[in-house]
Motif scaffolding. Sequence first.
Motif, mmCIF file in Angstrom:
data_model
loop_
_atom_site.group_PDB
_atom_site.id
_atom_site.type_symbol
_atom_site.label_atom_id
_atom_site.label_comp_id
_atom_site.label_asym_id
_atom_site.label_seq_id
_atom_site.Cartn_x
_atom_site.Cartn_y
_atom_site.Cartn_z
ATOM 1 N N PHE A 116 5.913 2.488 16.455
ATOM 2 C CA PHE A 116 5.927 2.887 14.946
ATOM 3 C C PHE A 116 6.014 1.207 14.385
ATOM 4 O O PHE A 116 5.780 1.205 13.025
ATOM 5 C CB PHE A 116 7.241 3.364 14.530
ATOM 6 N N PHE A 117 6.266 0.440 14.965
ATOM 7 C CA PHE A 117 6.345 -1.119 14.367
ATOM 8 C C PHE A 117 5.136 -1.842 14.647
ATOM 9 O O PHE A 117 5.294 -2.880 14.217
ATOM 10 C CB PHE A 117 7.601 -1.679 15.281
ATOM 11 N N MET B 63 7.660 -8.366 17.926
ATOM 12 C CA MET B 63 7.188 -9.703 17.368
ATOM 13 C C MET B 63 7.153 -10.798 18.720
ATOM 14 O O MET B 63 6.292 -11.549 18.518
ATOM 15 C CB MET B 63 8.540 -10.150 16.731
ATOM 16 N N TRP B 64 7.813 -10.547 19.784
ATOM 17 C CA TRP B 64 7.857 -11.300 20.746
ATOM 18 C C TRP B 64 6.623 -10.872 21.680
ATOM 19 O O TRP B 64 5.950 -11.965 22.108
ATOM 20 C CB TRP B 64 8.965 -11.447 21.738
ATOM 21 N N VAL C 242 17.032 1.201 20.931
ATOM 22 C CA VAL C 242 15.796 1.265 20.267
ATOM 23 C C VAL C 242 15.517 0.253 19.285
ATOM 24 O O VAL C 242 14.286 -0.089 18.928
ATOM 25 C CB VAL C 242 15.362 2.920 19.762
ATOM 26 N N GLY C 243 16.597 0.052 18.526
ATOM 27 C CA GLY C 243 16.488 -0.984 17.398
ATOM 28 C C GLY C 243 15.917 -2.244 17.803
ATOM 29 O O GLY C 243 15.483 -3.234 16.934
ATOM 30 N N MET C 244 15.799 -2.541 19.046
ATOM 31 C CA MET C 244 15.321 -3.806 19.675
ATOM 32 C C MET C 244 13.656 -3.806 19.574
ATOM 33 O O MET C 244 13.173 -4.808 19.465
ATOM 34 C CB MET C 244 15.591 -4.115 21.125
ATOM 35 N N ILE D 274 10.726 8.078 24.837
ATOM 36 C CA ILE D 274 11.136 7.907 23.700
ATOM 37 C C ILE D 274 10.872 6.289 23.137
ATOM 38 O O ILE D 274 10.540 6.033 22.067
ATOM 39 C CB ILE D 274 12.733 8.247 23.428
ATOM 40 N N VAL E 254 21.646 6.874 16.955
ATOM 41 C CA VAL E 254 20.434 6.393 17.032
ATOM 42 C C VAL E 254 19.274 7.356 16.557
ATOM 43 O O VAL E 254 18.345 6.892 15.970
ATOM 44 C CB VAL E 254 20.133 6.658 18.714
ATOM 45 N N ILE F 192 7.409 5.335 22.398
ATOM 46 C CA ILE F 192 6.795 6.103 21.392
ATOM 47 C C ILE F 192 7.315 5.407 19.965
ATOM 48 O O ILE F 192 6.564 5.083 19.119
ATOM 49 C CB ILE F 192 6.785 7.604 21.274
ATOM 50 N N VAL F 193 8.820 5.048 20.043
ATOM 51 C CA VAL F 193 9.152 4.619 18.842
ATOM 52 C C VAL F 193 8.936 3.137 18.622
ATOM 53 O O VAL F 193 8.749 2.895 17.477
ATOM 54 C CB VAL F 193 10.851 4.756 19.003
ATOM 55 N N LEU G 265 15.887 -2.530 9.464
ATOM 56 C CA LEU G 265 15.144 -2.834 10.795
ATOM 57 C C LEU G 265 13.619 -2.701 10.286
ATOM 58 O O LEU G 265 12.809 -3.939 10.484
ATOM 59 C CB LEU G 265 15.304 -1.917 11.832
ATOM 60 N N PRO H 105 11.481 -3.754 17.159
ATOM 61 C CA PRO H 105 10.674 -4.379 16.288
ATOM 62 C C PRO H 105 10.857 -5.975 16.609
ATOM 63 O O PRO H 105 9.677 -6.567 16.415
ATOM 64 C CB PRO H 105 11.493 -4.452 14.689
ATOM 65 N N ILE H 106 11.987 -6.196 17.369
ATOM 66 C CA ILE H 106 11.952 -7.743 17.690
ATOM 67 C C ILE H 106 10.784 -7.787 19.052
ATOM 68 O O ILE H 106 10.311 -8.937 19.174
ATOM 69 C CB ILE H 106 13.305 -8.067 18.402
ATOM 70 N N LEU I 84 24.941 1.676 23.046
ATOM 71 C CA LEU I 84 24.252 1.087 21.594
ATOM 72 C C LEU I 84 22.928 1.497 21.477
ATOM 73 O O LEU I 84 22.207 1.855 22.334
ATOM 74 C CB LEU I 84 24.313 -0.626 21.858
ATOM 75 N N PRO I 85 22.536 1.531 20.052
ATOM 76 C CA PRO I 85 21.305 2.041 19.705
ATOM 77 C C PRO I 85 20.217 0.958 20.086
ATOM 78 O O PRO I 85 19.825 0.075 19.134
ATOM 79 C CB PRO I 85 21.298 2.094 18.286
#
Lengths: 288, 286
Positions: free
Chosen positions: B228-229, B145-146, B137-139, B221, A224, B224-225, A243, B141-142, B134-135
Motif C-alpha cells: 500500500f505504501f 523508503m530504505w 506493520v507500521g514499519m 499480511i 493493528v 500485502i500491507v 504514517l 513505510p520506513i 507492537l504494531p
Amino acid sequence: MHDRVIPIGTVLLAIFVLWYVFTVVLNAPFERDQAARADTELSTIELISNTMVQKRPILPAPHQVAVEIWETTVEKKITSKRSLVYHTWVTLSSTLLGFAMGTVLGILLAVGIVHSRVLDKSLMPWIITSQTIPILAIAPMVIVVLNAIGISGLLPKAVISMYLSFFPVAVGMVKGFRSPEVMHLDLMHTYNASRSQVFWKLRWPASVPFLFTSMKVAVAISLVGAIVGELPTGASAGLGARLLSGSYYGQTIQIWSALIAASLLAAFLVMMVDIIGRSVTKRMGMAA
Amino acid sequence: MNLTWIFAALTFWIATWAINQMLARQQFSDKTVQTGIDVFIPILFGAALLVLWEGLCRGFNVPPVLLPPPSMIWERITNSLDILWADFQQTYLKAVLAGYVMGCGSGFIAAIIVDRIPFLRKGLLPVGNLVAALPIVGMAPIMVMWFGFDWPSKAAVVVIMTFFPMLVNTVAGLAASGHIERDLMHTYASNYMQRLMKLRLPAAMPFIFNALKINSTLALIGAIVAEFFGTPIVGMGFRISTEVGRMNVDMVWAEIFVAALAGSLSYGLIALLERAVTFWHPSYRS
C-alpha cells in the motif's frame, strides 16, 4: 524482579546505542554528498553532529523523535489536527470499539461451539481458515464498501479490528469453557444442574483466566487493525493516517513519532487488560 | 427482489444444516469413514454459505459494486489468470517466501544464541515479548523508503514481522524439555551439541511449528500491507488498492481468493510437516 532490571536495562541501552550508530551510518552519505557539492571538507565530529539534525533523515535520532513527540503532544492543543494526542485518540476509540465487538462475538461463537456438536464440527475449521485470509489486505475494500452504503467514521475501522480480535477470543474461550474437569462436571450432574446452570456456575467462572489471556492478544491485534484501517480512508485522522501522510511527504520524524505513539498505546492497552485480569482473578479467589 | 432465489438459497441452507446435524450426531465405528465425515461436514457448511451468498445477492439485487456473487468472482478469476499469476509471483513467491525464510531463520539462530547466554535470555526475552505485541506493520513505510519500491522492501517488512514470534517461541521451546530427560542426557556425559540436537531441539519442535504457523499468516499480511505504501505496478496489495479505487470489486475479490488460497495452503503444508516431525507429541497420538 531485581535480577531482571539489569539485563533488561542493558538490552534497552544497547538498542538505544545501536539506534544512534545506525543514525550516523545511514545519514552520513547525504551529508558527505552535501559537503562535496559545497566543496567543503567535514571533520568527523561535524559529520556526526550534522547527521543528528537533518530535517528529513533516513533514520532520525532518538532525541529528534522525542522532541517531535513533545512538540506534538504537550505544546499543541489537543483538538488541533497536528496534535498526536488527537490522532492517538481517534485510533484508540476505534480500537476499543472493535475490541469490544470482537470479544463479544468471540465469546458468543465459543458458547455456540461448546454447546452444539454441529457448530463445533462445521464452524471451527472455517474460523481457523478465516484467519489465514489476510484481512488487513481486504481492509481498504471493507472501508470503501461500507462507505458506499453510508456507514463511515468509526464503525468500518472497528469492523476490521473486530474481525482480527474475535479469533483469539473464540479459540481461547472454547478451550476455557472446556477446561472444567470431568469430576466437576460430574458433580454438577449429581446436583441435577441444568445446562444453563452448568454454564453460569462452572464453565463461565472456569474460563475467566483464558478470557483475559486471549484478550491480551486481541487488544494488541485490534490496534493493528485500526491502524491499517486508517490507511485507505484518505489519511484524514489517526495514527495510520499519520504514517501514510508521513510516507507521502518523506517526513520520517513524523512516521517514527507515530510508530512510537502506537507502540506506547499497544503496551498501555496490553498492560491495562493484564491489570484488570489480575484483579478480577484475585477477587474470584483464583490468584496463584 | 427475486423471491425464488432467496427461497432456494434458504431451503438449501436448511437442508445442509439438517444433514450436518444428522452426520454430527452419528458415531462411526470405521475410522476412515469417521475422518471422511469430519472433513465433509465443514465442506458442506462452506458450500451452504456460498449458495446463501449467491442466492441473497441475486435475490435482493445487491449491486455488484458492493458485493459481487461468487459466480461472478469465479468468472473474473478464470478470465484474468495471467494478472493474478503475475501478482502472486511478485508478492508471494518473491517477497513473502524470501522474507519468511530470512525472518524465521534469523529468529531461530538468535534464539539459540539467546538460550546459550542467560544474561541475554533475561534481558532480551521481555523486550522480545513486548515487541511481538507492537504494531510492526507500521514499519512498512520506513522499509519502503530504505529498500525501494520493489520486493526487497516488502521482504524486509516480513523479516521484522516474523523474527520476534520465532525468537520468543523457540526460546520457550528450548526450555520445554523435562528435568528427567536432561538428567538422563547428563548421565550419558553428552556435550552441549548432543543435548541440543538430540533432546532440546526435538522437544522444542511443537513451539517452533507454532511460530511457523503464526508467521505464515503474518508474512502474507506484511507483504500485502507494505505494498500500500508504494510498489511497482504489480503485486497483490497494489492490485487491491487500485482496483478498489476503480470500483472493480470483483477483481479485488479474485485477489482475496488467491490470497486466501495461498494462506490456507501454506498453513496446511506447515501443519502436515508438523505432523510428520512431531509424530511423538500427545496431540497426534490417538
